[in-house]
Design a protein around this motif. Structure first.
Motif, PDB file in Angstrom:
ATOM      1  N   ALA A 264      -3.307   0.136  -7.247  1.00 56.19           N
ATOM      2  CA  ALA A 264      -1.983  -0.435  -7.390  1.00 56.19           C
ATOM      3  C   ALA A 264      -1.759  -0.877  -8.826  1.00 56.19           C
ATOM      4  O   ALA A 264      -2.709  -1.212  -9.525  1.00 56.19           O
ATOM      5  CB  ALA A 264      -1.849  -1.639  -6.462  1.00 56.19           C
TER       6      ALA A 264
ATOM      7  N   PHE B 173       3.266   1.369  -3.366  1.00 54.22           N
ATOM      8  CA  PHE B 173       2.698   1.585  -4.705  1.00 54.22           C
ATOM      9  C   PHE B 173       1.439   2.436  -4.711  1.00 54.22           C
ATOM     10  O   PHE B 173       1.033   2.934  -5.751  1.00 54.22           O
ATOM     11  CB  PHE B 173       2.391   0.248  -5.378  1.00 54.22           C
ATOM     12  CG  PHE B 173       3.557  -0.696  -5.358  1.00 54.22           C
ATOM     13  CD1 PHE B 173       4.667  -0.427  -6.135  1.00 54.22           C
ATOM     14  CD2 PHE B 173       3.555  -1.810  -4.552  1.00 54.22           C
ATOM     15  CE1 PHE B 173       5.762  -1.274  -6.109  1.00 54.22           C
ATOM     16  CE2 PHE B 173       4.647  -2.659  -4.523  1.00 54.22           C
ATOM     17  CZ  PHE B 173       5.752  -2.385  -5.301  1.00 54.22           C
TER      18      PHE B 173
ATOM     19  N   VAL C 127      -2.743   3.354  -4.155  1.00 57.30           N
ATOM     20  CA  VAL C 127      -3.981   2.787  -4.692  1.00 57.30           C
ATOM     21  C   VAL C 127      -4.517   3.740  -5.755  1.00 57.30           C
ATOM     22  O   VAL C 127      -4.540   4.941  -5.517  1.00 57.30           O
ATOM     23  CB  VAL C 127      -5.012   2.628  -3.551  1.00 57.30           C
ATOM     24  CG1 VAL C 127      -6.378   2.334  -4.117  1.00 57.30           C
ATOM     25  CG2 VAL C 127      -4.593   1.541  -2.596  1.00 57.30           C
TER      26      VAL C 127
ATOM     27  N   TYR D  94       0.838  -1.204   0.000  1.00 60.52           N
ATOM     28  CA  TYR D  94       0.000   0.000   0.000  1.00 60.52           C
ATOM     29  C   TYR D  94       0.872   1.252   0.000  1.00 60.52           C
ATOM     30  O   TYR D  94       0.640   2.184  -0.770  1.00 60.52           O
ATOM     31  CB  TYR D  94      -0.925  -0.015   1.215  1.00 60.52           C
ATOM     32  CG  TYR D  94      -1.840   1.183   1.309  1.00 60.52           C
ATOM     33  CD1 TYR D  94      -2.912   1.310   0.448  1.00 60.52           C
ATOM     34  CD2 TYR D  94      -1.633   2.169   2.257  1.00 60.52           C
ATOM     35  CE1 TYR D  94      -3.756   2.397   0.516  1.00 60.52           C
ATOM     36  CE2 TYR D  94      -2.468   3.261   2.339  1.00 60.52           C
ATOM     37  CZ  TYR D  94      -3.532   3.371   1.466  1.00 60.52           C
ATOM     38  OH  TYR D  94      -4.361   4.459   1.547  1.00 60.52           O
TER      39      TYR D  94
END
Lengths: 337, 452
Positions: A279, A275, A277, A272
């Motif tokens: 993702a 990367f 959201v 989380y």
């Protein structure tokens, strides 16, 4: 099981020693007695303080069992932002959420990603952890410092680890610059297909000290006599390691493998924070998918179904594995079987 | 563990009962009395307000809160207790918990794009004419700001608090050096001007492709300006050519025009602000008045201006929607339906949306007033003029509970395209496939919304 019996003998013998009236032999051998003779139980059976389970048990029920049951119930409801307010009475749709999760959502892909990334990370951390444990087993100058340094990744919060790595992996960030200096064009770390390997790499960095810790605890349990005996027999270091020491590590490492895998599969913070959201498709692992379905798309019912399916998917190999390594046999960790 | 089954069952029942009463207990205050002159008497009561934390101005926010609490106490006799949330996710969790349990803060501050989702939960008061009077009348608010308060004029739950319209900033020196007289008003012109400025480590535009919000705002703006409302009744129109054209233009800045820093594939908005602040970009795209404090302290202080973003869509000579210079952005206030002191809540909102308080808030935090008179007063300020213009030229995103999903889908196209972007070419068919994926997911969400 032989180990069990011998343990019983030992425990019982100790207890018997304090009560001089009984002989050790009488206690050890027999199966719990006949109907008439007042049965003499082993300590582990006698006066078991079951009430001590109450605080933990109550907490488990409130924190795990009740939410689990609610979750299963939710997975049968058409629960979303429109029905959330009176969620108990939202429409019951049976298995529709499960059908949708399995057929028209990326759930299976996410499961595959989760499991493969966890296994890969585990495959690398195991030898790393063992090697580090063996290397710091014998005393040398500065060992305490090295051991402390080894633990740094383990004590750092996941959030911090992920934030630091994310900064380093920025395009034109420190990793790219370092690789560029030796002529490697690495490409993107935080987007695209390579993200999977980024996740594996960071996970390895963050979790190998856990294996190291458990391997170390296994090594500590090797008696001094064993080292002496193998030295007397003239075993060289590899043979000694392979045939004498490793068997001691089997129990702790089996436990480490199990806990580590579960930890990797459940790791939400790392992907989380690394990367964000939504993702990239290559790191849409189970926790991320469940989170997005719940808290970005507000499909609470569908998300509960996904969570339940993934629980079952993980529980099956877990069960098989538990059987295989007999971890439930808690009396004899690390012993040879 | 071997509990006898009956005791085990009893334990579960007790635990469940505990959990449920835990959710239901708590609130117990009675209705607020309103005297005949319209003054709300809240003596001895406490109003709970949940607002976002302003991470740029933590001290000032605390000060503002205690000042406003003192004023509210003098006016109504009631205390205000502020709670803050740190992120959108944090906010969402709080709202969900309150919605399910029927207790929690009385007043919430919500971002505009989140208002439709909150409205869909039906957990907040839809204001009646009478309610509007209690907050000082609908007329006191900037009309454009009311655009995302509810699905139509009769059903509005969001009371505008501040506006944060999006504009672009430009570096006057860089534009002048490239012989550009005034900032672009069409996206094509923008790219042309940016090309002239791109040299020696300076890029024409600064924008962040990895930002969590910016990408969809560009696509939305360009598509809406080309006449595509994105949501048309019950139909999602991401598969419309205008959307693809918007993505191609947006990605093209990097792959075709080469007017943005290649590193911006990994940038968020704040990285773009930093690049502009160090004088390395001609234009800073998609920014708000909240970038003002940063820029004033930077190398470009005194050398930059704000301007409206282009309103003429790519490849066209005129706009089909002049008003779409920015999404309608800012904060709304909503009153919880379960609140036992709604009149007190309205009195609080009346206080903080008054002209004086709104002007004061702008001075401290930079956000534009939603109060119409206060906004008019600020239009005289030359620096703020483009931003107040943008506030009047903002267009609301479609008011549907499915918007969250649609927004996510628009953003996801960019997220999945970033590797191609970095490689220097976004394949047309791959882009189409990604848009199609977002279209089908968003449409499914819209279908659920129409049933919900």
């Amino acid at each position: 099981m032989s180990t069990d019996a011998s343990n019983e003998v030992r425990l019982a013998a100790e207890s018997a020693a304090s009560r001089a009236a009984h002989s050790a032999a009488e206690v050890a051998g027999q199966e719990p007695g006949g109907p008439k003779s007042p049965r003499r139980k082993g300590l582990s059976e006698r006066n078991r303080p079951l009430w001590m389970l109450i605080p933990g048990g109550a907490l488990m029920i409130i924190i795990i069992v009740v939410p689990l049951l609610l979750g299963i119930y939710m997975s049968t409801l058409n629960l979303d932002q429109y029905t959330l307010r009176k969620w108990i009475s939202s429409p019951f749709i049976g298995v529709e959420n499960f059908v949708e999760a399995l057929t028209s959502s990326p759930l299976l892909h996410a499961t595959w990603l989760s499991v493969s990334y966890s296994l890969l990370a585990m495959a690398v951390t195991l030898p790393l952890g063992i090697a580090a444990a063996v290397a710091t087993q014998n005393a040398f100058k500065g060992r305490a410092v090295i051991r402390s340094i080894f633990l740094i990744p383990y004590v750092l919060p996941s959030f911090v680890v992920a934030t630091v790595w994310r900064t380093m992996f920025q395009p034109d960030g420190i990793v790219d610059k370092a690789l560029g200096a030796v002529g490697i064009e690495a490409g993107l770390w935080l987007n695209g297909p390579q993200t999977f390997w980024t996740l594996v790499l960071v996970q390895i960095w963050a979790s190998w000290p856990f294996i190291y810790l458990l391997a170390l605890s296994g090594l500590q349990s090797v008696d001094h006599e064993v080292h002496e005996a193998s030295a007397l027999d003239g075993a060289l270091w590899w043979n000694k390691l392979r045939y004498v020491i490793f068997p001691y590590l089997k129990g702790p490492l089996a436990l480490a493998f199990l806990i580590g895998m579960l930890h990797h599969i459940n790791n939400f913070t790392l992907p989380y924070v690394l990367f964000g959201v939504p993702a990239p498709a290559d790191v849409e692992v189970l926790p991320i998918l469940t989170y997005v379905t719940s808290f970005q798309s507000f499909r609470f019912g569908l998300s509960a179904a996904m969570a339940f399916v993934s629980l079952v998917l993980i529980a099956i190999p877990l069960f098989v594995y538990l059987r295989a390594v007999k971890l439930d046999d808690a009396e004899s960790p690390g012993a040879k079987k | 563990m071997r509990f006898r089954s009956s005791s085990g069952l009893a334990a579960i029942v007790v635990a469940a009962a505990l959990a449920l009463t835990g959710c239901g207990g708590g609130s117990g205050s009675t209705d607020t009395s309103t005297s005949t002159d319209g003054k709300v008497d809240g003596t001895g009561k406490t109003l709970n307000v949940l607002v976002g934390v302003l991470s740029q101005y933590p001290e000032q926010q605390k000060q503002w809160q205690s000042d406003i609490a003192a004023k509210f106490k003098a006016e109504t006799g009631a205390d205000v207790k502020f709670e803050t949330f740190a992120s959108a996710n944090d906010e969402l969790t709080r709202i969900q918990t309150s919605v399910v349990s029927g207790q929690g803060p009385d007043v919430y501050g919500l971002g505009t794009t989140f208002t439709p989702t909150a409205f869909a939960t039906k957990a907040f008061v839809t204001l009646s004419d009478d309610d509007w009077k209690k907050v000082g009348g609908k007329d006191r608010f900037n009309k454009a700001a009311l655009g995302i308060s509810g699905p139509d004029e009769e059903h509005q739950a969001g009371i505008p608090f501040v506006s944060r319209p999006f504009v672009m900033a430009y570096n006057k020196e860089l534009l002048a050096a490239a012989g550009i007289e005034k900032p672009a008003t069409s996206w094509d012109e923008l790219a042309e001007q940016a090309k002239k400025m791109t040299k020696d480590g300076v890029y024409g535009l600064a924008t962040g492709y990895k930002d969590n919000f910016d990408p969809w705002k560009f696509i939305w703006a360009m598509a809406v300006q080309a006449g595509n409302p994105i949501v048309d009744g019950g139909k999602l129109k991401l598969d419309d050519p205008t959307v693809k054209k918007a993505y191609e233009t947006y990605f093209g800045w990097l792959t075709e025009d080469k007017i943005v820093d290649p590193a911006s594939v990994g940038w968020s908005n704040s990285n773009a602000v930093a690049a502009f602040a160090s004088g390395k970009a001609g234009y800073l795209m998609m920014t708000t008045s909240s970038s003002l404090p940063t820029l004033e302290k930077s190398e470009v202080a005194g050398k930059y201006e704000y301007a409206l973003m282009p309103t003429v869509p790519p490849g066209e000579s005129s706009s089909k929607n002049e008003d779409a210079a920015s999404i309608l952005s800012g904060d709304n206030l909503v009153v919880a339906d379960y609140s036992k002191q709604k009149d007190l809540a309205f009195a609080y909102i009346k206080l903080i949306t008054s002209k004086e308080e709104q002007l004061n808030y702008q001075k401290i935090f930079g956000d534009l007033p939603a109060n119409a008179e206060a906004l008019k007063e600020l239009a005289g300020d030359a620096k703020l003029k483009p931003i107040t213009d943008a506030a009047a030229k903002s267009k609301a995103t479609p008011f549907t509970g499915a918007w969250g999903d649609i927004q996510l889908g628009l953003l996801n196209v960019t997220v999945q395209s970033v590797p191609d972007l970095a490689a220097g070419k976004v394949d047309s068919s791959a882009l189409e496939a990604r848009i199609k994926d977002s279209q089908s997911k968003g449409q499914a969400s819209l279908d659920r919304a129409s049933k919900g």
